[in-house]
Every structure is written in structure tokens, then in C-alpha cells.
Design a protein around this motif. Sequence first.
Motif, short mmCIF file in Angstrom:
data_model
loop_
_atom_site.label_atom_id
_atom_site.label_comp_id
_atom_site.label_asym_id
_atom_site.label_seq_id
_atom_site.Cartn_x
_atom_site.Cartn_y
_atom_site.Cartn_z
N GLU A 210 33.15 49.99 42.38
CA GLU A 210 33.48 51.37 42.67
C GLU A 210 33.97 51.48 44.10
OE1 GLU A 210 31.19 55.69 42.94
OE2 GLU A 210 30.52 54.17 41.51
N ARG A 211 35.17 52.04 44.29
CA ARG A 211 35.77 52.17 45.60
C ARG A 211 36.01 53.64 45.92
NH1 ARG A 211 34.58 47.44 47.82
NH2 ARG A 211 35.48 45.65 46.70
N ALA A 212 35.74 53.99 47.17
CA ALA A 212 36.04 55.34 47.64
C ALA A 212 37.54 55.48 47.86
CB ALA A 212 35.26 55.62 48.93
N PRO A 213 38.07 56.70 47.96
CA PRO A 213 39.50 56.87 48.21
C PRO A 213 39.95 56.17 49.49
CG PRO A 213 38.52 58.95 47.53
CD PRO A 213 37.38 57.99 47.74
N GLY A 214 40.97 55.35 49.36
CA GLY A 214 41.50 54.63 50.51
C GLY A 214 40.74 53.38 50.88
N GLN A 215 39.64 53.06 50.21
CA GLN A 215 38.84 51.87 50.55
C GLN A 215 39.45 50.65 49.90
OE1 GLN A 215 34.80 52.04 49.22
NE2 GLN A 215 34.17 50.22 50.34
N SER A 216 39.56 49.57 50.66
CA SER A 216 40.10 48.32 50.15
C SER A 216 38.97 47.34 49.91
CB SER A 216 41.11 47.72 51.14
OG SER A 216 40.50 47.49 52.39
N GLY A 217 39.27 46.31 49.16
CA GLY A 217 38.26 45.31 48.83
C GLY A 217 38.08 44.29 49.94
N THR A 261 49.45 57.34 36.85
CA THR A 261 48.32 58.26 36.97
C THR A 261 47.38 57.83 38.07
OG1 THR A 261 48.48 58.73 34.61
CG2 THR A 261 46.42 59.31 35.70
N ALA A 262 47.09 56.52 38.16
CA ALA A 262 46.20 56.03 39.21
C ALA A 262 46.80 56.24 40.59
CB ALA A 262 45.90 54.55 38.97
N GLY A 263 48.12 56.06 40.72
CA GLY A 263 48.75 56.26 42.02
C GLY A 263 48.79 57.71 42.44
N ALA A 264 48.89 58.63 41.47
CA ALA A 264 48.94 60.06 41.81
C ALA A 264 47.59 60.60 42.22
CB ALA A 264 49.48 60.85 40.62
N ALA A 265 46.50 59.94 41.82
CA ALA A 265 45.15 60.41 42.15
C ALA A 265 44.58 59.59 43.30
CB ALA A 265 44.25 60.33 40.92
N ALA A 266 45.29 59.59 44.42
CA ALA A 266 44.85 58.79 45.56
C ALA A 266 43.62 59.36 46.23
CB ALA A 266 45.99 58.68 46.58
N ASP A 267 43.30 60.65 45.99
CA ASP A 267 42.17 61.28 46.65
C ASP A 267 40.89 61.22 45.83
OD1 ASP A 267 43.22 62.85 44.69
OD2 ASP A 267 42.95 64.76 45.75
N ARG A 268 40.87 60.43 44.75
CA ARG A 268 39.69 60.32 43.90
C ARG A 268 39.12 58.92 43.97
NH1 ARG A 268 40.74 63.03 38.08
NH2 ARG A 268 38.62 62.22 37.85
N GLY A 269 37.80 58.85 43.88
CA GLY A 269 37.17 57.55 43.78
C GLY A 269 37.54 56.89 42.47
N VAL A 271 37.09 53.08 39.86
CA VAL A 271 36.48 51.79 39.52
C VAL A 271 37.62 50.80 39.33
CG1 VAL A 271 35.06 50.51 37.88
CG2 VAL A 271 34.49 52.88 38.44
N VAL A 272 37.67 49.81 40.18
CA VAL A 272 38.76 48.84 40.15
C VAL A 272 38.22 47.49 39.68
CG1 VAL A 272 40.02 50.02 41.97
CG2 VAL A 272 38.42 48.20 42.56
N LEU A 273 39.10 46.70 39.13
CA LEU A 273 38.77 45.35 38.68
C LEU A 273 39.34 44.37 39.66
CD1 LEU A 273 37.37 43.94 36.24
CD2 LEU A 273 39.66 43.54 35.33
N GLU A 274 38.50 43.47 40.17
CA GLU A 274 38.90 42.49 41.17
C GLU A 274 38.55 41.09 40.70
OE1 GLU A 274 38.12 45.26 45.15
OE2 GLU A 274 36.78 43.58 44.67
N THR A 275 39.33 40.15 41.18
CA THR A 275 39.00 38.75 40.94
C THR A 275 37.93 38.32 41.94
OG1 THR A 275 40.77 38.00 42.41
CG2 THR A 275 41.29 38.23 40.07
N VAL A 276 37.17 37.34 41.55
CA VAL A 276 36.11 36.79 42.40
C VAL A 276 36.45 35.34 42.67
CG1 VAL A 276 33.66 36.27 42.60
CG2 VAL A 276 34.40 38.37 41.48
N ALA A 277 36.49 35.00 43.94
CA ALA A 277 36.79 33.62 44.32
C ALA A 277 35.85 33.19 45.42
CB ALA A 277 38.25 33.49 44.79
N TYR A 278 35.55 31.91 45.44
CA TYR A 278 34.68 31.35 46.47
C TYR A 278 35.53 31.07 47.70
CZ TYR A 278 31.42 28.22 48.84
OH TYR A 278 30.58 27.64 49.74
N THR A 279 35.17 31.67 48.84
CA THR A 279 35.96 31.55 50.06
C THR A 279 35.37 30.56 51.05
OG1 THR A 279 34.75 33.44 51.01
CG2 THR A 279 36.81 33.90 49.84
N GLY A 280 34.29 29.90 50.71
CA GLY A 280 33.69 28.94 51.62
C GLY A 280 34.29 27.55 51.47
N ARG A 281 33.61 26.58 52.05
CA ARG A 281 34.07 25.20 51.96
C ARG A 281 33.88 24.67 50.55
NH1 ARG A 281 31.26 21.76 56.57
NH2 ARG A 281 32.56 20.22 55.51
N THR A 282 34.77 23.81 50.15
CA THR A 282 34.70 23.20 48.82
C THR A 282 34.54 21.70 48.96
OG1 THR A 282 37.11 23.02 48.72
CG2 THR A 282 36.11 24.99 47.77
#
Length: 650
Positions: A210-217, A261-269, A271-282
Motif C-alpha cells: 500500500e502506497r500513499a499518493p506520490g510515494q515511491s517504492g 484510470t490509475a494515472g488520473a487518480a494521482a491523489d488517492r492511495g 495498492v501496487v504490485l512490486e517485484t522483490v529482489a535481493y540487493t545484497g551480496r551474492t
Amino acid sequence: MVVCGDDALAHRLAAELRDVYRERVTLVVPSAREPRRSRIPAPSRGFGRATALLGRMSAAVGRTGPGAPPVSGEDVEPPQEPVRVLEADQVDDATLVEAGITGAGALALVHDDDDLNIHAALRARRLNPRLRLVIRLYNRKLGQHLEELLDQAAAVGAGRAVDGARPMGAEASTTVLSDTDTVAPALVATAVAGTSKVIEADGLMLRAVERAPGQSGPAGARRLCTLALLSPSPGEQPGAAGASEAGAGDDGPVLLPDDATAGAAADRGRVVLETVAYTGRTVRPRRLRGRGAPLTSLFSPRLRWSLAGFVGAVLALAVAASLTTGEQPLHAAYLTLLDLFAIDEPALDGSLARKVLQLLAGLVGLLLLPVLVAAAFEGLGTFRSASALRRPPRGLSGHVVLLGLGKVGTRVLARLHEMRIPVVCIEADPEARGIALARRLRVPTVVGDVTQEGVLEAALAERARTLLALTSEDTTNLEAALYARSVNPRLRVTLRIFDDGFAAAVYRTLRAAHPGARTRSRSVSFLAAPAFAGAMMGREILGAIPVERRVLLVARVEVGGHAALEGRTVGAVLRPGRLRVLAVDTSASDAPAEPPAADGPQPGPGRPPAHLADELNDYVLRPRDVVLLAATREGLGELLSRRPRPAHAE
């Protein structure tokens, strides 16, 4: 839905089905047998106590805020109809009939006894051939054979021909699950992303946030799409942009909106779907990998330098002998070696130079003897320790410390190794089942009691990224977490705790003491219940994403046989408010899929065969393709119905 069980998993499963999927549930509990583990809440003795217990569990599932761990059932309004509780001494035909098995959609057998679950499954399949079965078994090989047997029995009972394959479009199915297989992805997700709210499909890890309006991941996360627009805030005017274009009410969430529709409602919170990746050492892949030791580790550097010095001394003596005696270089080297090993005769009649060189060669031979003995012992020790457990490298950092190599820990270790995440294991029992896997994968392992001083230091916990405490002892997990936090206050900690009240208290205390670090307390039943519930909803269901008082289902569906998918592009499948494609697996198709964009994720070790939907927006779906969908219950029901709607009816 009918659930038969006698431990915390059965109660959590009933609460999950009732609160998240809003199904009518009948819970069959034993009336004369106590659970094997005393720390798990005992089955209720009456309707009132069982309903109260389920109410407390469902309240725990729906509880949010800093005082409780985030779970999958938040913001879901519980239905009015309570869970029906049925007490029975044994799960026989009469009990199943009384539970309504003849008209049920699915049956979950989650007793902590494989024999009891198998017998009940055979009875249930005979009573209702079209029943969807979900069975809890620890024996994987037996589970595979049982799936085939019960599916064939369902085909015979429904009057269909049996050809050894699962009938296409059949409503009846059999799914065999184990606790370890279902909880391993969630525990791995806590090590990778710090949360267990991750849906995994063929190695592709996705999470709904869940992201607030204008919040990035966060960095390293890639936003795929907007799953829902949340309800307007109290101060927002009804009828805001995009509030009802996807079929939702003016004051409710908008599920699966299109991009416009999602772009027109920029002022609403949202639920976005994001990929999950490991950013540490491998872990770096090894070019030559086998059971033996590498040649570079056969002898120590000091011994190799000693041998090199002796070779240089022999060459120097051979050159000196050739220059002083006039012998050929090859013959001079041969005489030097004979003198070195005390094989040549004394040079009594030789020149002074010859005598001096012979004495020097004898002295070098005496010095060579202990070096050869040391090399023999060192080589023998290296070969003997080639199959032994490795020690953590000195410069290791950013790794995962895995405490406990039991059933759950072994599965988590295998998954972390597949993702090339550096791991250091700690196990007190040298005969634990995960020790053999750690030895075969050459994973650094510390054998010792984690409560003893120096064990966590040997695992380099002060430089670790995550601690997974997965032993079967609550106090051991807690003690390890507290000590690790004292060494590294920002360490990400995940605890496996059986007692729910104890887990809640530990969670609150650690969160209050270390607000800047991530803490998760999880039980096997808590993590396994969503997987069992999804299997009861259908073999294709992978999980559920609650959105306020509604729910989105994530399903894995084969394209063949579905008119709404086959022959269409990925972008054309989108039905706002009903259905959306998240990823496409083209590995089974006759023709290769279009390559992903140059700036997108590239295939490689650990990468799943599925391509994200935005990479193949114009790709035409083939019958053998498999798609990952996000859908409402109505949209998925229309897609999976036996008589799908024709294309012109949409």
C-alpha cells in the motif's frame, strides 16, 4: 469448506477461509484426543469455546499497527455467519456426511498424522468424487502417488475416461502439501525483502504494498502495476477522478484499474504490485565444482613456498655443479638429485667443489624430509575434510545467519542457495537432517549450541544482514535474537515461535527496543494457513491480496481451453475490475517468446522462466503458455468456468 484437524493450523485455516475468502466453513475437531504439542492451543470441547478460539485467532489475523505483525487478513470485515464446529472421535463416513461432505466444495485434512489423513481422504473421495481435496502429508514421495491415485478415482467416479492424465477442466483435484514446503517461501521472503507477504510463482517473487499518493517504492523494487485504488479519504470529495470507472462504488476501492484510470487518480492511495529482489551480496558461481577439494586448497601457502624454495635450491646446486665440474646440465641435475636423496656414492676422490656441493645437497635433503612429511599429512587432512563442513570466510558480510537445520531450516537453506544468497548455518546437532545438505552444497556451517558464548561470533553475526531463528525451541530462538541484536542493533530478525501470546509479546518488545530494525515473529501454522486456504479454493490459486473489505486472488492458469486468453495479446486480456495478467511463462510453448527489453531483467541463474506482463504487452498468448493473473472472485470464476464466455460476449 470442511476442515479436519486438531492443532493450530486447522483453526487458522478455518479463520483464513472465513475472513479472507468469506466462505462457509465447518471445522471437525476431535473430542477425545489432545494435540501432541502442549504449547499449541488445545481443541475446543464445545461450540462456545471453539467459536471463541476462532474469534481470537481471526482477530489476531486482522490486527494491525505497531503492536502486532502484519498479516494477510487485515482490513477484511468478518462475515456474520460463524464457523460451524463439529466434534467427532474419528473421521469416519458418518462424521464426513454430518459435516456436509457430499455438498462441500473442498476438504482440508490437516491432522498431524499421515495415516489418519490418507484414510480420511480415501473415504471422502468415495463419498464425493467431485470434491477438491487438500491433504497435509510429510512424506513427499507418498504424496505424489496419492495425488495421482485420488485424481484417477475422481475421474472414474465422475464417469470420465482415465488415461493417466488429469482431466482438463475437472472440478475435483487433489493437492498434497507439507508445512515445510509452504512456509519456506515466506521465510525466504523475510530474508530477502523483510516481509512474508510475498507471492511466489516459479521463482518470481511479487508483493502487494500500500502506497500513499506520490510515494515511491524502495531501491531495487520494480513497480509492475496498480492493483487497486483505495477509498477516498474523509476529506476528499466523492466522485473523484477514477472513483467508479472500474465498477466500484463512489466511496469504495477500485480493483484492477487500467493505466488511464490509475494515472488520473494521482491523489488517492493505492495498492501496487512490486517485484522483490535481493540487493545484497551474492555467492559467486564456481567454475569447477565437485566433491573433492580444489587444488589451490590442497596445500597451505606456507608449504607451497617451502616446496618452491627447495626447487630453487636444487636448481642452484645443479647449475653450480655444471659450472664447476664441467658436466652437462642434465647430468649435473641428476647427480644433485642423487646426492639430495643420499643415493650417490661419497665423492672421496672428487674435487673440492664436488665435495662441497655434495655436502650441501645432503643438507638440503635433510631439510626436505620434514617438509615432505608435512605435505603428506596436510594433503591427507585436506582430502579428509573435503566432505566436512566449511567454516565461514573471514571477509564475509551481508549474509544470512540460519539458525536450525531441521525440516523447515533445510527447505529454507535449499531455497536461499538457489537464489545465491550467502548463508551461514548454525546447528547444535551434528546429525541433523540439514547437515548433509549443507555439506553437499558447501555452505559454511557452525556446529554448536547457539546459547553458548562464541557461536554467533563464529557465524559472523555482527556483519550479517538477516537472522532466521528456526529451531523448534522458542527460548533458543529468542535468546539468539536478543544476543544478535546486542551485537548488531539493526539486524533483521525473524523468529519461529509456537505460542501465539509469547510471539506477540516478543514482537512488541523487540520493536520497542529496536525501532530502527525489522522484527518478525512467525509460527509454522501462521505461514502455512494461507497456502492451504489457497489450495482449497482451487489448484490454480496461489494467494489472496486483501484490499480494504474486498479481496484479489492471484492465480496461475494455463492458457489452453480459455477463450478469454487463447489467441489474445497480453494487453487485450485486461478487464478493469475483473482480470489482469501479471506475468507469462512461455517455457512450454512450441516457439520461443519475444526477448525482454534491454533495460529489463535479463535471464540468468536464479531467474524465473516467467516474463513480466509489461515486457510482453503485445505478445499473443499460445495454448501452452501459463499466465499469472490477478482477478476478483467473479472474474476468476468466469474464466475457470466449464463453459467460458465467448470472446464476442465481453
